[in-house]
Design a protein around this motif. Structure first.
Motif, short mmCIF file in Angstrom:
data_model
loop_
_atom_site.label_atom_id
_atom_site.label_comp_id
_atom_site.label_asym_id
_atom_site.label_seq_id
_atom_site.Cartn_x
_atom_site.Cartn_y
_atom_site.Cartn_z
N LEU A 8 63.00 2.84 45.74
CA LEU A 8 63.81 2.03 44.57
C LEU A 8 65.08 3.60 44.40
CD1 LEU A 8 63.39 -0.28 41.70
CD2 LEU A 8 64.52 -0.88 43.92
N ARG A 10 68.38 4.96 42.98
CA ARG A 10 69.66 5.22 42.34
C ARG A 10 70.80 5.46 42.57
NH1 ARG A 10 69.44 8.92 37.33
NH2 ARG A 10 69.89 10.71 38.78
N GLU A 24 76.87 -4.27 40.52
CA GLU A 24 76.34 -5.10 40.39
C GLU A 24 77.12 -6.44 40.93
OE1 GLU A 24 74.76 -7.06 36.93
OE2 GLU A 24 72.81 -7.32 38.06
N LEU A 27 78.11 -5.58 44.95
CA LEU A 27 76.74 -5.60 45.83
C LEU A 27 75.76 -7.02 46.37
CD1 LEU A 27 74.94 -2.38 43.83
CD2 LEU A 27 76.29 -2.62 46.51
N SER A 28 75.61 -7.58 45.09
CA SER A 28 74.71 -9.23 45.01
C SER A 28 75.87 -9.94 45.45
CB SER A 28 75.14 -9.80 43.68
OG SER A 28 73.78 -8.73 42.75
N HIS A 33 70.31 -6.46 47.29
CA HIS A 33 69.72 -6.64 45.99
C HIS A 33 69.83 -5.16 44.92
CE1 HIS A 33 67.56 -10.49 47.41
NE2 HIS A 33 67.35 -9.72 48.14
N CYS A 34 70.10 -5.12 43.74
CA CYS A 34 69.86 -4.65 42.85
C CYS A 34 69.58 -4.58 41.34
CB CYS A 34 71.97 -3.70 43.06
SG CYS A 34 72.76 -5.07 42.01
N ILE A 57 72.69 1.61 38.08
CA ILE A 57 72.61 0.56 39.45
C ILE A 57 70.98 1.61 40.19
CG2 ILE A 57 73.57 -0.34 41.06
CD1 ILE A 57 75.38 -0.88 39.36
N TRP A 58 70.28 0.28 40.02
CA TRP A 58 69.30 1.22 41.52
C TRP A 58 69.05 -0.01 42.57
CZ3 TRP A 58 64.88 4.92 40.21
CH2 TRP A 58 65.59 5.45 39.30
N VAL A 59 69.21 0.13 43.73
CA VAL A 59 68.78 -0.64 44.91
C VAL A 59 67.89 -0.11 45.37
CG1 VAL A 59 71.03 -1.05 44.87
CG2 VAL A 59 70.68 1.06 46.45
N ALA A 64 70.55 2.06 49.94
CA ALA A 64 71.18 2.80 49.71
C ALA A 64 72.58 3.67 49.82
CB ALA A 64 70.52 3.65 48.71
N ALA A 67 75.08 1.05 50.20
CA ALA A 67 75.51 0.41 48.42
C ALA A 67 76.43 1.64 48.31
CB ALA A 67 74.54 0.91 47.74
#
Ligand SMILES: [Zn+2]
Length: 109
Positions: A8, A10, A24, A27-28, A33-34, A57-59, A64, A67
């Motif tokens: 993952l 950040r 979030e 991105l969704s 997926h985050c 926010i992590w993906v 990445a 995102a």
């Protein structure tokens, strides 16, 4: 620091949980997926929390780059805070974000 899944990344850190939630959902919507760390801040209202407590926010590392580009599109570039100015009417020092003197209603020169 432990990495959940080990894959993952950040991609964004922001003081405002509302902005984090906004990112979030964007991105969704794009199928990325985050998840948000530190969504619920501890501290008083109006207090700026220390950086390590900010929502993050992590993906997936594979997502990445995409995102980051999406985030760049939606997040206003944050410039330096406007400089304070001294009111020509009453000499009061006014915070840079105010366009008008709160004391006498004068505008900057
Ligand atoms: Zn003034």
């Amino acid at each position: 620091m432990e990495k959940a899944g080990g894959n993952l990344e950040r991609v964004f850190t922001v003081a405002d949980p509302l902005i984090a939630g906004h990112i979030e959902s964007i991105l969704s919507e794009r199928g990325i997926h985050c998840f948000v760390r530190n969504r619920h801040l501890v501290g008083g209202a109006g207090e700026i929390p220390p950086l390590e407590a900010w929502p993050e926010i992590w993906v997936d590392a594979d997502d990445a780059a995409v995102a980051r580009r999406l985030i760049d599109e939606v997040v206003e570039p944050v410039g330096p805070a406007p400089a304070p100015w001294v009111c020509p009417g009453c000499g009061e020092t006014i915070e840079g974000q105010f366009a008008q003197c709160w004391r006498c209603g004068e505008y900057p020169d």
